[in-house]
Design an enzyme around this catalytic site. Structure first.
Site, PDB file in Angstrom:
ATOM      1  N   ASP A  34      45.435  43.962  37.682  1.00 23.35           N
ATOM      2  CA  ASP A  34      45.547  45.336  37.184  1.00 23.35           C
ATOM      3  C   ASP A  34      47.011  45.739  37.047  1.00 23.35           C
ATOM      4  O   ASP A  34      47.762  45.733  38.028  1.00 23.35           O
ATOM      5  CB  ASP A  34      44.867  46.310  38.152  1.00 23.35           C
ATOM      6  CG  ASP A  34      43.356  46.181  38.127  1.00 23.35           C
ATOM      7  OD1 ASP A  34      42.780  46.253  37.040  1.00 23.35           O
ATOM      8  OD2 ASP A  34      42.759  46.016  39.208  1.00 23.35           O
ATOM      9  N   PHE A 143      41.906  53.683  41.171  1.00 22.08           N
ATOM     10  CA  PHE A 143      41.934  53.512  42.622  1.00 22.08           C
ATOM     11  C   PHE A 143      40.735  52.712  43.102  1.00 22.08           C
ATOM     12  O   PHE A 143      39.628  52.819  42.554  1.00 22.08           O
ATOM     13  CB  PHE A 143      41.954  54.877  43.320  1.00 22.08           C
ATOM     14  CG  PHE A 143      43.171  55.691  43.015  1.00 22.08           C
ATOM     15  CD1 PHE A 143      44.328  55.540  43.755  1.00 22.08           C
ATOM     16  CD2 PHE A 143      43.177  56.572  41.947  1.00 22.08           C
ATOM     17  CE1 PHE A 143      45.468  56.283  43.446  1.00 22.08           C
ATOM     18  CE2 PHE A 143      44.305  57.317  41.632  1.00 22.08           C
ATOM     19  CZ  PHE A 143      45.453  57.168  42.393  1.00 22.08           C
ATOM     20  N   ASP A 175      33.797  45.933  36.568  1.00 25.45           N
ATOM     21  CA  ASP A 175      34.940  46.329  37.397  1.00 25.45           C
ATOM     22  C   ASP A 175      34.601  47.616  38.127  1.00 25.45           C
ATOM     23  O   ASP A 175      34.510  48.683  37.512  1.00 25.45           O
ATOM     24  CB  ASP A 175      36.172  46.526  36.509  1.00 25.45           C
ATOM     25  CG  ASP A 175      37.455  46.703  37.313  1.00 25.45           C
ATOM     26  OD1 ASP A 175      37.378  46.809  38.551  1.00 25.45           O
ATOM     27  OD2 ASP A 175      38.532  46.743  36.694  1.00 25.45           O
TER      28      ASP A 175
END
Length: 224
Positions: A34, A143, A175
């Protein structure tokens, strides 16, 4: 079975990067990197320099997920750093999607697409045929540790249906909140690859080998 799993490297212990990657190489099929710029989502995580470092000890493909406001600025740097797949957010590429995918293909890399929970598949209908990997977010971006959004199961089913009807070749990757309690429903909905983070892997045990074993057993138990 390891090809069913990717690992979110933002969740790893950065004091033990080499050690942990050497363990994970034997348990999973891909790494998920990421890159957040602090603008597209209110967090800053990994970088092209870290991609380069991961590549030195990684035997596995690196899927670089660009959570950035201007993805066009990041494609060449992450390609040079060693990305194998570059995944772009549909929300950031309107008006330049075909140009950016042309660039990724010219670099000889696989093309990925990411959809936020509130973004429908129809947003990307005209370039689903161009992608190798479709990542469906089942939490809002930015997050780790967020709760699973149940409504995304219908989107996964739709992505599988479209792939079958159109003859597209993308794999469906999930995800967000992939763990024992969601493994079965995600897989049954059509997920090919599950991205593991804190709740699905790293938080299962302080010892990473033990955590990997627990994750594998929980997946087998969930799928029966």
């Amino acid at each position: 079975m390891k090809e069913k799993f990717a690992v979110s490297l933002m969740c790893m212990d950065f004091l033990k990067v080499g050690e942990q990657l050497n363990i994970l190489n034997d348990w999973v099929g891909m790494y998920h990197v990421d890159i957040m710029d602090g603008h597209y989502c209110k967090n800053i995580t990994l970088s092209p320099d870290l991609v380069k470092s991961f590549k030195k000890v990684s035997k596995l493909p690196l899927d670089v997920h660009l959570m950035t406001t201007n993805p066009e600025d990041w494609i060449d740097p992450v390609a040079e750093a060693g990305a194998d797949i570059i995944s772009l957010h549909a929300e950031t590429i309107n008006g330049q999607a075909f140009r950016l995918y042309n660039r990724i293909e010219k670099l000889g890399l696989k093309a990925g697409l990411v959809l936020n929970p509130a973004t429908p598949l129809s947003e990307a209908a005209h370039y689903l045929n161009r992608i190798d990997l479709l990542t469906i977010m089942t939490v809002d971006v930015g997050f780790a540790g967020q709760p699973f959004i149940e409504e995304m199961l219908d989107k996964i089913r739709e992505a599988k249906r479209i792939r079958e009807e159109k003859g597209y070749h993308y794999q469906i990757q999930i995800d967000g909140s992939c763990k024992a309690s969601t493994f079965k429903k995600l897989t049954e909905a059509g997920a090919d690859i599950l991205i593991l983070g804190s709740s699905g892997l790293f938080g299962l045990d302080k010892d990473l080998k033990t955590a990997c074993a627990k994750m594998t057993e929980s997946y087998k138990a969930a799928l029966g």
